[in-house]
Design an enzyme around this catalytic site. Structure first.
Site, PDB file in Angstrom:
ATOM      1  N   HIS A   1      59.301  11.156  99.021  1.00 55.47           N
ATOM      2  CA  HIS A   1      59.524   9.828  98.468  1.00 55.47           C
ATOM      3  C   HIS A   1      59.648   9.998  96.701  1.00 55.47           C
ATOM      4  O   HIS A   1      58.748   9.631  96.213  1.00 55.47           O
ATOM      5  CB  HIS A   1      58.770   8.751  98.999  1.00 55.47           C
ATOM      6  CG  HIS A   1      58.878   8.741 100.572  1.00 55.47           C
ATOM      7  ND1 HIS A   1      59.751   7.767 101.166  1.00 55.47           N
ATOM      8  CD2 HIS A   1      58.519   9.378 101.458  1.00 55.47           C
ATOM      9  CE1 HIS A   1      59.946   8.001 102.275  1.00 55.47           C
ATOM     10  NE2 HIS A   1      59.062   8.957 102.549  1.00 55.47           N
TER      11      HIS A   1
ATOM     12  N   LEU B   1      45.000  16.431  94.616  1.00 51.57           N
ATOM     13  CA  LEU B   1      44.110  17.528  94.088  1.00 51.57           C
ATOM     14  C   LEU B   1      44.482  19.031  94.361  1.00 51.57           C
ATOM     15  O   LEU B   1      45.308  19.470  95.257  1.00 51.57           O
ATOM     16  CB  LEU B   1      42.962  17.492  95.443  1.00 51.57           C
ATOM     17  CG  LEU B   1      41.853  18.396  95.582  1.00 51.57           C
ATOM     18  CD1 LEU B   1      40.889  18.271  94.504  1.00 51.57           C
ATOM     19  CD2 LEU B   1      41.286  18.339  96.837  1.00 51.57           C
ATOM     20  N   SER B   2      44.308  19.637  93.545  1.00 52.19           N
ATOM     21  CA  SER B   2      44.969  20.866  93.221  1.00 52.19           C
ATOM     22  C   SER B   2      43.898  22.020  94.165  1.00 52.19           C
ATOM     23  O   SER B   2      42.992  22.041  94.052  1.00 52.19           O
ATOM     24  CB  SER B   2      44.504  21.402  91.931  1.00 52.19           C
ATOM     25  OG  SER B   2      44.852  22.583  91.371  1.00 52.19           O
TER      26      SER B   2
ATOM     27  N   ARG C   1      58.931   4.976 107.271  1.00 56.58           N
ATOM     28  CA  ARG C   1      57.630   5.826 107.816  1.00 56.58           C
ATOM     29  C   ARG C   1      56.978   4.738 108.835  1.00 56.58           C
ATOM     30  O   ARG C   1      55.945   5.317 109.323  1.00 56.58           O
ATOM     31  CB  ARG C   1      56.638   6.045 106.724  1.00 56.58           C
ATOM     32  CG  ARG C   1      57.597   6.963 105.722  1.00 56.58           C
ATOM     33  CD  ARG C   1      57.966   8.433 106.449  1.00 56.58           C
ATOM     34  NE  ARG C   1      58.412   9.220 105.466  1.00 56.58           N
ATOM     35  CZ  ARG C   1      58.766  10.677 105.744  1.00 56.58           C
ATOM     36  NH1 ARG C   1      58.675  10.988 107.073  1.00 56.58           N
ATOM     37  NH2 ARG C   1      59.381  11.404 104.701  1.00 56.58           N
TER      38      ARG C   1
ATOM     39  N   GLN D   1      55.331  15.403 103.295  1.00 58.45           N
ATOM     40  CA  GLN D   1      56.187  14.571 103.884  1.00 58.45           C
ATOM     41  C   GLN D   1      56.327  13.106 102.644  1.00 58.45           C
ATOM     42  O   GLN D   1      57.376  12.844 102.334  1.00 58.45           O
ATOM     43  CB  GLN D   1      55.826  14.002 105.198  1.00 58.45           C
ATOM     44  CG  GLN D   1      56.015  14.925 106.206  1.00 58.45           C
ATOM     45  CD  GLN D   1      55.705  14.257 107.541  1.00 58.45           C
ATOM     46  OE1 GLN D   1      54.773  13.652 107.669  1.00 58.45           O
ATOM     47  NE2 GLN D   1      56.072  15.300 108.783  1.00 58.45           N
ATOM     48  N   LEU D   2      54.816  12.838 102.339  1.00 63.88           N
ATOM     49  CA  LEU D   2      54.875  11.705 101.375  1.00 63.88           C
ATOM     50  C   LEU D   2      55.718  12.104 100.074  1.00 63.88           C
ATOM     51  O   LEU D   2      56.255  11.096  99.714  1.00 63.88           O
ATOM     52  CB  LEU D   2      53.411  11.385 100.938  1.00 63.88           C
ATOM     53  CG  LEU D   2      53.058  10.344 100.095  1.00 63.88           C
ATOM     54  CD1 LEU D   2      53.510   9.097 100.679  1.00 63.88           C
ATOM     55  CD2 LEU D   2      51.307  10.293  99.966  1.00 63.88           C
TER      56      LEU D   2
ATOM     57  N   ARG E   1      45.078  30.537  98.738  1.00 64.14           N
ATOM     58  CA  ARG E   1      45.432  29.300  99.365  1.00 64.14           C
ATOM     59  C   ARG E   1      46.502  29.899 100.230  1.00 64.14           C
ATOM     60  O   ARG E   1      46.845  28.874 101.438  1.00 64.14           O
ATOM     61  CB  ARG E   1      45.636  28.266  98.501  1.00 64.14           C
ATOM     62  CG  ARG E   1      46.867  28.426  97.709  1.00 64.14           C
ATOM     63  CD  ARG E   1      46.845  27.077  97.031  1.00 64.14           C
ATOM     64  NE  ARG E   1      48.057  27.410  95.822  1.00 64.14           N
ATOM     65  CZ  ARG E   1      48.822  26.299  95.210  1.00 64.14           C
ATOM     66  NH1 ARG E   1      48.321  25.039  95.502  1.00 64.14           N
ATOM     67  NH2 ARG E   1      49.513  26.636  94.188  1.00 64.14           N
TER      68      ARG E   1
ATOM     69  N   ASN F   1      56.392   1.325  93.189  1.00 61.64           N
ATOM     70  CA  ASN F   1      56.916  -0.067  93.166  1.00 61.64           C
ATOM     71  C   ASN F   1      57.086  -0.571  94.436  1.00 61.64           C
ATOM     72  O   ASN F   1      57.427  -0.071  95.346  1.00 61.64           O
ATOM     73  CB  ASN F   1      57.833  -0.311  92.026  1.00 61.64           C
ATOM     74  CG  ASN F   1      59.193   0.340  92.118  1.00 61.64           C
ATOM     75  OD1 ASN F   1      59.587   0.149  93.456  1.00 61.64           O
ATOM     76  ND2 ASN F   1      59.805   0.968  91.305  1.00 61.64           N
TER      77      ASN F   1
HETATM   78  C1  LIG Z   1      61.952  10.632 110.440  1.00 64.53           C
HETATM   79  C2  LIG Z   1      62.004  11.475 109.583  1.00 64.53           C
HETATM   80  C3  LIG Z   1      62.568  12.579 109.779  1.00 64.53           C
HETATM   81  C4  LIG Z   1      62.674  13.618 108.417  1.00 64.53           C
HETATM   82  N1  LIG Z   1      62.929  14.701 108.978  1.00 64.53           N
HETATM   83  C5  LIG Z   1      63.503  15.657 107.834  1.00 64.53           C
HETATM   84  C6  LIG Z   1      63.724  17.100 108.203  1.00 64.53           C
HETATM   85  O1  LIG Z   1      63.740  17.515 109.047  1.00 64.53           O
HETATM   86  N2  LIG Z   1      64.043  17.667 107.020  1.00 64.53           N
HETATM   87  C7  LIG Z   1      63.857  17.065 105.914  1.00 64.53           C
HETATM   88  O2  LIG Z   1      64.365  18.037 104.690  1.00 64.53           O
HETATM   89  N3  LIG Z   1      63.567  16.012 105.376  1.00 64.53           N
HETATM   90  C8  LIG Z   1      63.294  15.155 106.177  1.00 64.53           C
HETATM   91  N4  LIG Z   1      62.943  13.906 106.063  1.00 64.53           N
HETATM   92  C9  LIG Z   1      62.864  13.364 104.743  1.00 64.53           C
HETATM   93  C10 LIG Z   1      63.983  12.369 104.285  1.00 64.53           C
HETATM   94  O3  LIG Z   1      65.093  13.132 104.603  1.00 64.53           O
HETATM   95  C11 LIG Z   1      63.687  11.945 102.844  1.00 64.53           C
HETATM   96  O4  LIG Z   1      63.583  13.037 101.935  1.00 64.53           O
HETATM   97  C12 LIG Z   1      62.553  11.223 102.885  1.00 64.53           C
HETATM   98  O5  LIG Z   1      62.381  10.266 103.944  1.00 64.53           O
HETATM   99  C13 LIG Z   1      62.338  10.419 101.611  1.00 64.53           C
HETATM  100  O6  LIG Z   1      63.317   9.490 101.722  1.00 64.53           O
HETATM  101  P1  LIG Z   1      64.208   8.603 100.442  1.00 64.53           P
HETATM  102  O7  LIG Z   1      65.142   9.908  99.922  1.00 64.53           O
HETATM  103  O8  LIG Z   1      64.980   7.477 101.046  1.00 64.53           O
HETATM  104  O9  LIG Z   1      63.019   8.433  99.230  1.00 64.53           O
HETATM  105  P2  LIG Z   1      63.026   8.469  97.815  1.00 64.53           P
HETATM  106  O10 LIG Z   1      63.266   9.751  97.453  1.00 64.53           O
HETATM  107  O11 LIG Z   1      61.756   7.786  97.601  1.00 64.53           O
HETATM  108  O12 LIG Z   1      64.219   7.588  97.472  1.00 64.53           O
HETATM  109  C14 LIG Z   1      64.582   6.193  97.606  1.00 64.53           C
HETATM  110  C15 LIG Z   1      66.099   5.838  97.716  1.00 64.53           C
HETATM  111  O13 LIG Z   1      66.312   6.095  96.231  1.00 64.53           O
HETATM  112  C16 LIG Z   1      67.777   6.782  96.530  1.00 64.53           C
HETATM  113  N5  LIG Z   1      67.635   8.250  95.687  1.00 64.53           N
HETATM  114  C17 LIG Z   1      66.568   8.821  95.238  1.00 64.53           C
HETATM  115  N6  LIG Z   1      67.168   9.951  94.873  1.00 64.53           N
HETATM  116  C18 LIG Z   1      68.385   9.997  94.937  1.00 64.53           C
HETATM  117  C19 LIG Z   1      69.308  11.045  94.709  1.00 64.53           C
HETATM  118  N7  LIG Z   1      68.999  12.196  93.806  1.00 64.53           N
HETATM  119  N8  LIG Z   1      70.587  10.709  94.706  1.00 64.53           N
HETATM  120  C20 LIG Z   1      71.009   9.819  95.337  1.00 64.53           C
HETATM  121  N9  LIG Z   1      70.224   8.553  95.789  1.00 64.53           N
HETATM  122  C21 LIG Z   1      68.818   8.900  95.595  1.00 64.53           C
HETATM  123  C22 LIG Z   1      68.228   6.710  97.731  1.00 64.53           C
HETATM  124  O14 LIG Z   1      68.842   5.480  97.986  1.00 64.53           O
HETATM  125  C23 LIG Z   1      66.868   6.851  98.590  1.00 64.53           C
HETATM  126  O15 LIG Z   1      66.770   6.227  99.954  1.00 64.53           O
HETATM  127  C24 LIG Z   1      62.671  13.082 107.247  1.00 64.53           C
HETATM  128  C25 LIG Z   1      62.393  11.660 107.072  1.00 64.53           C
HETATM  129  C26 LIG Z   1      62.272  10.928 108.356  1.00 64.53           C
HETATM  130  C27 LIG Z   1      61.609   9.522 107.913  1.00 64.53           C
END
Ligand SMILES: Cc1cc2nc3c(=O)[nH]c(=O)nc-3n(C[C@H](O)[C@H](O)[C@H](O)COP(=O)(O)OP(=O)(O)OC[C@H]3O[C@@H](n4cnc5c(N)ncnc54)[C@H](O)[C@@H]3O)c2cc1C
Length: 272
Positions: free
Chosen positions: A80, A88-89, A171, A76-77, A144, A160
């Protein structure tokens, strides 16, 4: 879960404030830096946050070592995308011992001995298969595939402050799963302890939205402790109605409180 702050931008708050001010002044950077007083710095931090003008926040970074977490969490992490990771590999590092090397969710413990036994047996069985496959000559990178997601891992993460803002919004929220939520609250309390003026108005997305809407932002601690705070947003982005938001945020924290103190002895900062 163990979270250690490895390094960070020491003058982060002032750097963000002065960088933001550079956008509206002809003055030399060094002049603005030397002139910047505490009150003005706080004002810039509040302004950039509440107006969503957070590009200056990108100048400030934090690096954490995160240990004793599951591969569920790290999967999940790493979604982002604007953060940097070194994990760790499992290709080059063979897992030799499974004892104490897997995460047990609280829901399993709550279900009692039978559920726990089933859970542990399943993990041990997978580990035995893993070892057997390696003994048969299969490389660890392929063996694995039979390992469970509960297996512990460690990862170094650099984010950042702007990315952290987004990470906290998503989160620290009750909707996030307990393990990554515990990580988010841990990291939050670490960064807030070193840069309080930058982080005090930040929290889950409901608070961030609220603070963009109101004239005077509220601190996360107020939301957690002050029953008299009246919110103005009608609902949070997850659809929780105004009257239930305080309880929701408090539950998001209380539910993972046990992971807070144990996760970052010494306030999370690496004393080495
Ligand atoms: C409660 C919860 C449930 C979730 N459930 C699911 C699930 O069921 N399935 C699943 O696949 N994921 C799931 N996710 C993951 C979620 O969809 C995001 O992938 C994850 O939270 C990362 O967020 P982010 O894209 O905002 O973060 P980052 O990737 O760090 O991006 C930060 C910000 O940068 C911008 N950005 C980054 N890349 C792009 C890009 N390519 N195009 C346009 N803007 C961009 C956006 O504004 C984004 O908010 C879940 C997340 C949460 C919190």
């Amino acid at each position: 879960m163990k979270v250690t702050l490895i390094s960070y931008t020491k003058e982060c708050e002032k750097l963000i404030a002065v960088a933001a001010k550079q956008t509206i002044t002809q003055k030399e950077f060094s002049e603005s830096w030397n002139e910047m007083k505490e009150d003005e710095k706080k004002e810039w931090l509040k302004e950039t946050m509440s107006r969503g003008h957070t590009s200056p926040w990108e100048h400030c970074t934090y690096t954490f070592l995160i240990e004793d977490v599951s591969r569920v969490l790290t999967h999940q992490l790493v979604r982002h995308r604007l953060a940097s990771y070194s994990q760790l590999s499992q290709r080059y590092k063979r897992i030799k011992e499974i004892e104490n090397y897997y995460v047990i969710p609280k829901s399993i413990l709550k279900k009692g001995d039978k559920a726990l036994e089933k859970y542990i047996n399943s993990i041990k069985k997978s580990f035995e298969e893993y070892q057997e496959l390696i003994n048969m000559g299969m490389p660890p990178e392929d063996a694995r595939y039979v390992l469970p997601q509960a297996v512990k891992t460690k990862i170094v993460v650099t984010m950042n402050a702007r990315e952290l803002l987004n990470f906290f919004g998503l989160r620290m929220c009750m909707k996030a799963q307990w393990e990554i939520r515990a990580l988010a609250w841990n990291i939050y309390y670490i960064v807030k302890s070193i840069h309080p003026d930058l982080w005090k108005f930040v929290g889950p997305r409901c608070l961030q939205l609220e603070n963009m809407a109101r004239m005077k932002p509220i601190e996360l601690e107020e939301l957690l402790k002050n029953d008299n705070i009246n919110l103005i947003i009608e609902k949070c982005p997850e659809g929780v109605a105004r009257e239930n938001i305080k309880l929701c945020v408090r539950t998001a924290l209380n539910d993972i409180r046990e992971f807070l103190e144990s996760a970052n002895p010494n306030n999370g900062e690496n004393k080495i």
